[in-house]
Design an enzyme around this catalytic site. Structure first.
Site, PDB file in Angstrom:
ATOM      1  N   GLU A   8       4.134  -1.346  -0.687  1.00  0.00           N
ATOM      2  CA  GLU A   8       3.479  -1.962  -1.838  1.00  0.00           C
ATOM      3  C   GLU A   8       4.328  -1.719  -3.081  1.00  0.00           C
ATOM      4  O   GLU A   8       4.983  -0.687  -3.224  1.00  0.00           O
ATOM      5  CB  GLU A   8       2.062  -1.404  -2.011  1.00  0.00           C
ATOM      6  CG  GLU A   8       1.939   0.116  -2.104  1.00  0.00           C
ATOM      7  CD  GLU A   8       2.162   0.662  -3.501  1.00  0.00           C
ATOM      8  OE1 GLU A   8       2.096  -0.135  -4.455  1.00  0.00           O
ATOM      9  OE2 GLU A   8       2.422   1.860  -3.628  1.00  0.00           O
ATOM     10  N   LYS A  52      11.505   0.761  -0.875  1.00  0.00           N
ATOM     11  CA  LYS A  52      10.347   1.225  -1.647  1.00  0.00           C
ATOM     12  C   LYS A  52      10.708   2.475  -2.447  1.00  0.00           C
ATOM     13  O   LYS A  52      10.435   2.568  -3.649  1.00  0.00           O
ATOM     14  CB  LYS A  52       9.175   1.509  -0.701  1.00  0.00           C
ATOM     15  CG  LYS A  52       8.006   2.254  -1.333  1.00  0.00           C
ATOM     16  CD  LYS A  52       7.381   1.485  -2.463  1.00  0.00           C
ATOM     17  CE  LYS A  52       6.193   2.251  -3.042  1.00  0.00           C
ATOM     18  NZ  LYS A  52       5.598   1.577  -4.180  1.00  0.00           N
ATOM     19  N   CYS A  78       3.343   7.691  -7.402  1.00  0.00           N
ATOM     20  CA  CYS A  78       4.554   7.264  -6.682  1.00  0.00           C
ATOM     21  C   CYS A  78       5.855   7.858  -7.193  1.00  0.00           C
ATOM     22  O   CYS A  78       6.656   8.356  -6.407  1.00  0.00           O
ATOM     23  CB  CYS A  78       4.661   5.738  -6.725  1.00  0.00           C
ATOM     24  SG  CYS A  78       3.374   4.898  -5.786  1.00  0.00           S
TER      25      CYS A  78
END
Length: 464
Positions: free
Chosen positions: A162, A221, A277
């Site tokens: 994501e 990512k 993150c």
């Protein structure tokens, strides 16, 4: 390979919004979001969609449109696994707090538990989609677990990281820069990849759906978050230099941001980045580099974290120094606890660490945040283990009215860039504070000249 039933294990900040968007855009697909956290699932099923556990602009409306039609929230993980053609794994992958890789490596215990549960329950072929942020080559570990079940089920593993920004998750899902799908380069792997491409192409233009091998997808990512965090730490490093040279970091950012090779995004100086993150992914990158003996690479990326920690610490020190080198017994109002505006997520928020530093200096803190609950704030402080829960609750108060937060305060610190803070009647705030009234803008949010004209002593990051 047509997908008719999707299961997502994990009803958090990624799983909940992503599955809601898929359900909204793919009415022909049944979407089951499952989690073993009964309280969280109950909140997703609350009759009042404004009470769902995650605050994202526009998310409540989407849940209201789809829930009970083709979107369902449940704690029955086994049933959802059995019924699904495609299973998204969207569980937490925190940084390890124990053993090998402590403080840097990702803790994959929840991922492994998911894989073992899928392996034990599945009776038909499944496509497994890694949605959680994972270290490179995690798919290999999943493959090892799933292929040794002995029940003859075919598992195909995809990586679909994501790239959502909290606060804009719904618009990010609706109109993504890109959707990345990594698959194994086998005949079955390519079919599985196409099945997920077909899901997203219900609303995402095909040219924005990128397909790669699994390893490239996993590393992309980590790299995206590392590059973004690096920019924040770079401009924050310059913000300190601006203060001592009397330059203006906003002017510097504007000057370099107009260079098309650099661009303007993520050049906003602040008290520091937070969220689930950036820090976790960079530490993961550091650990992977160390594991392969790439120490210089590890040191390079670790410096981004060191700079971020320094920025938070020096902001807190500035408050103490400005308040005549002591905040003992002084009331400090903290405006904002979430790590950024338009979310109730507090993970790695700068406010936690600034508050902790000030509490160590015996300050008395009052916190106002429009979306974060008092229990979450105390939980964040308790997690640090600096003080007991009783001491944290005695020294820090949480209020629901910003006017109460600043009443008889020596200083106010802006730590989240909530839009509503710009709309406050700062003259009234000033009148209710002790004098001299100090304001520390950790997000460069307010009109500082106007605040000075009111009478505030103003400190902002990146201005001499």
């Amino acid at each position: 390979m047509k997908v008719k039933n999707i299961c997502c294990i994990g009803a958090g900040y990624v799983g909940g919004p992503t599955m809601t968007m898929i359900a909204a855009k793919c009415p022909h697909i049944t979407v089951n979001v499952v989690d073993i956290n009964e309280k969280r699932i109950a909140a997703w099923n609350d009759p009042d969609v404004e009470n769902i556990p995650i605050y994202e602009p526009g998310l409540s409306d989407l849940v209201g449109q789809t829930r009970g039609k083709n979107l369902f929230f449940s704690t029955d993980v086994d049933a959802a696994i059995k019924a699904a053609d495609m299973i998204f794994i969207s569980v937490n992958t925190p940084t390890k707090t124990y053993g090998v890789g402590k403080g840097m490596a990702a803790d994959l215990k929840y991922i492994e538990l998911c894989a073992r549960q899928i392996a034990a329950v599945a009776t038909t072929d499944k496509i497994i989609v890694e949605k959680s942020t994972l270290p490179v080559r995690t798919a290999e570990a999943l493959r090892s677990i799933l292929d040794h079940t002995g029940n003859g089920v075919q598992f195909d593993i995809l990586s679909n990281p994501e790239f959502l920004a909290e606060g804009t998750a719904v618009s990010d899902l609706l109109n993504p820069d890109r959707v990345l799908i990594g698959g194994e380069q086998t005949e079955n792997g390519k079919k599985a990849q196409k099945a997920l491409v077909d899901v997203y192409s219900n609303w995402v233009p095909k040219e924005r759906i990128l397909t790669t091998n699994v390893w490239s997808s996993e590393l992309s990512k980590l790299t995206a978050n590392a590059f973004l965090a690096q920019r924040v730490s770079s401009i924050n490093a310059l913000s300190e230099l601006c203060e001592v040279t009397e330059a203006n970091v906003n002017e510097v950012a504007r000057a370099i941001g107009t260079d098309t090779r650099i661009g303007s995004k993520f050049l906003k100086a602040s008290v520091g980045f937070g969220g689930s993150c950036f820090q976790k992914d960079i530490l993961n990158l550091v650990y992977i580099s160390q594991t392969y003996g790439l120490q210089e690479v590890a040191d390079y990326w670790e410096q981004v974290i060191i700079m971020n920690d320094h920025q938070k610490r020096r902001f807190a020190k500035k408050i103490v120094k400005t308040l005549f080198n002591t905040v003992s017994g002084k009331k400090i109002a903290i405006m904002g606890w979430a790590f950024k505006k338009d979310t109730n997520d507090t993970r790695e928020s700068a406010a936690i660490y600034v508050a902790d530093y000030l509490l160590n200096e015996q300050a008395e803190i009052t916190v106002y945040d429009p979306k974060v609950t008092a229990e979450q704030i105390y939980s964040d402080l308790n997690y640090l283990g600096t003080r007991s829960d009783e001491e944290n609750r005695r020294l820090l108060k949480v209020v629901t009215d910003p006017k109460i937060a600043v009443e008889k305060a020596h200083a106010t610190a802006i730590l989240t860039e909530w839009d509503e803070f710009t709309e406050f009647n700062w003259k009234n705030m000033y009148d209710s504070m002790l004098k001299p009234a100090f304001l520390f803008d950790g997000r460069m949010l307010l009109d500082h000249e106007e605040l000075k004209s009111i009478g505030f002593e103003v400190y902002t990051i990146g201005k001499g």
